[in-house]
Design a protein around this motif. Sequence first.
Motif, short mmCIF file in Angstrom:
data_model
loop_
_atom_site.label_atom_id
_atom_site.label_comp_id
_atom_site.label_asym_id
_atom_site.label_seq_id
_atom_site.Cartn_x
_atom_site.Cartn_y
_atom_site.Cartn_z
N TYR A 309 -8.72 15.98 27.09
CA TYR A 309 -8.29 16.61 27.69
C TYR A 309 -6.90 15.11 28.26
CZ TYR A 309 -4.69 18.00 31.04
OH TYR A 309 -3.50 17.84 32.14
N GLU A 310 -7.65 14.11 28.54
CA GLU A 310 -6.45 12.57 28.23
C GLU A 310 -5.89 12.45 27.22
OE1 GLU A 310 -7.26 8.31 29.74
OE2 GLU A 310 -8.59 9.44 30.56
N PHE A 311 -6.68 12.70 25.68
CA PHE A 311 -6.61 12.70 24.54
C PHE A 311 -4.81 13.28 24.61
CE2 PHE A 311 -5.83 13.61 20.30
CZ PHE A 311 -5.46 12.49 19.73
N ARG A 312 -5.13 14.53 24.89
CA ARG A 312 -3.95 15.58 24.66
C ARG A 312 -2.66 14.99 25.19
NH1 ARG A 312 -4.39 21.87 25.10
NH2 ARG A 312 -2.26 22.58 24.84
N THR A 313 -2.97 15.11 26.27
CA THR A 313 -1.91 14.53 27.14
C THR A 313 -1.13 13.63 26.60
OG1 THR A 313 -2.92 15.69 29.47
CG2 THR A 313 -1.41 14.32 29.89
N LYS A 314 -2.13 12.95 25.87
CA LYS A 314 -1.38 10.78 26.06
C LYS A 314 -0.67 10.82 24.81
CE LYS A 314 -3.86 7.90 28.76
NZ LYS A 314 -4.40 6.53 28.99
N LEU A 315 -1.42 12.17 24.09
CA LEU A 315 -0.91 12.03 22.64
C LEU A 315 0.61 13.26 22.74
CD1 LEU A 315 -0.97 11.89 19.40
CD2 LEU A 315 -2.17 14.42 19.71
N LYS A 316 1.45 13.72 23.33
CA LYS A 316 1.72 15.05 23.99
C LYS A 316 3.36 13.76 24.23
CE LYS A 316 3.84 18.25 25.94
NZ LYS A 316 4.96 17.83 26.76
N ALA A 317 2.28 13.19 25.67
CA ALA A 317 3.87 12.36 26.28
C ALA A 317 4.53 11.47 24.68
CB ALA A 317 2.63 11.25 26.48
N LYS A 318 3.67 10.69 24.01
CA LYS A 318 3.89 9.95 23.05
C LYS A 318 4.52 10.41 22.08
CE LYS A 318 2.49 5.41 23.13
NZ LYS A 318 3.56 4.36 22.52
N CYS A 319 4.38 11.15 22.11
CA CYS A 319 5.07 12.73 20.41
C CYS A 319 6.16 12.57 21.34
CB CYS A 319 4.55 14.11 20.52
SG CYS A 319 3.57 13.82 19.21
N ASP A 320 6.40 12.95 22.52
CA ASP A 320 7.75 13.02 23.28
C ASP A 320 8.90 12.14 22.68
OD1 ASP A 320 6.77 15.77 23.48
OD2 ASP A 320 6.80 15.54 25.99
N ASP A 321 8.23 10.58 22.97
CA ASP A 321 9.51 9.76 23.70
C ASP A 321 9.48 9.22 22.10
OD1 ASP A 321 8.63 8.85 25.80
OD2 ASP A 321 7.23 7.73 25.81
N ASN A 322 9.14 9.73 20.62
CA ASN A 322 9.23 9.15 19.90
C ASN A 322 10.08 10.42 18.45
OD1 ASN A 322 7.91 6.48 18.33
ND2 ASN A 322 6.16 7.51 20.39
N GLY A 323 10.20 11.31 19.21
CA GLY A 323 10.79 12.89 17.90
C GLY A 323 9.92 13.21 17.55
N ILE A 324 8.50 13.48 17.66
CA ILE A 324 7.52 14.28 17.01
C ILE A 324 6.95 15.45 17.01
CG2 ILE A 324 5.35 14.03 15.99
CD1 ILE A 324 5.43 10.39 16.29
N GLY A 325 7.04 16.51 16.45
CA GLY A 325 6.39 17.88 16.92
C GLY A 325 5.38 17.60 17.53
N LEU A 326 4.72 18.61 18.44
CA LEU A 326 3.04 18.86 18.67
C LEU A 326 2.99 19.94 18.34
CD1 LEU A 326 0.35 17.53 19.45
CD2 LEU A 326 1.15 17.15 21.74
#
Length: 383
Positions: A309-326
Amino acid sequence: MLKNFKTEINPTVEQKIKIDKTIGTCRYVYNFYLSHNKALYDEGKKFMTGKSFSVWLNREYIPNHPDKAWIKEVYSKAVKKSIENGCTAFIRFFKHQSAFPKFKKKGKSDVRMYFVKNNPKDCYCERHRIKIPTLGWVRLKEKGYIPTTKDGWKIKSGTVSIKAGRYYVSVLVEIPNIQITKNNNEGIGIDLGLKDFAIVSNGKTYKNINKSVRVRRLEKQLRREQRRLSRKYENLKKGESTQKNIQKQKLKVQRLYHKIDSIRTDYINKTIAEIVKTKPSYIAIEDLKVSGMMKNRHLSKAVASQKFYEFRTKLKAKCDDNGIGLRIVNRWYPSSKMCHCCGSIKKDLKLSDRIYRCSCGYMEDRDFNSSLNLRDAVTYEVA
């Protein structure tokens, strides 16, 4: 745009006493708010909101109970925030979003000291120290991590927390919006597992950190210290041990837990940073039902230690910062059982089968085949 920064601080003895006192008061007020509303419900009276309770506490309860005057000795904004947290917990319960709010136990609950910027001189940050209301200047252990006020950055609010005898500050900094350029690279799929932590469709495999020598050594040391703690409790009944010795041993166990947890979190952060650096156009992951996986008593510990869950939450935050679709692929999507070459589904595939063999002649590692199928999935939800 607001961004969070968390780092360890090195407060003085007087500052530690103030922090402990404030956190203890916040915990007491939070529990008092829950018990008061519970009593009102038993009497058939109306629910009291956080704002109404705050007014009642300061104008009626404390003046009529002089022995509770110590509630007003700490930072008022922190106490108000704890009441708001209690009100939010009740609202979530009424909306059927969470269970009934639980009382916070001393030393076992994550209670924090909240502070907010009211005056221009509050929340002033320099390279090596930060100014916190009621505490004054507090030294930072990691210099230069939090953006300084001199460079034009503004701290809106923050919290001070304690974990395993160490003190941390977390601040919310206002930063300008950055224009994100779209990535034209190919997307990637990530298959999360227990044997290996993450298998990426570009061929990169991230090993399970819990199988490393360092973590296993620390877990062995943790088991040893836990046995010592159990013996001290047994000796206390016989009169051969003291509470002071037990508290020392408890702190040792807490520090080991914290160290292992920090290693796992650090590994997740580095894994996400490495994946995002490849600048894919999108990242596809499976919507894992972790609560269902935890029901297997043989695998529950291994699943919990992976921190999916922590991996998914942090991955979403990073994707939002870098303009990557999750992309979140449905949990019923047969990514492991589907052949990436011909698309046929192998229904009799066992968990012990680590190599995927199809009747069309396609043969590939089971997890890598799954990551390729996740990458090419047509039905998904955008996180």
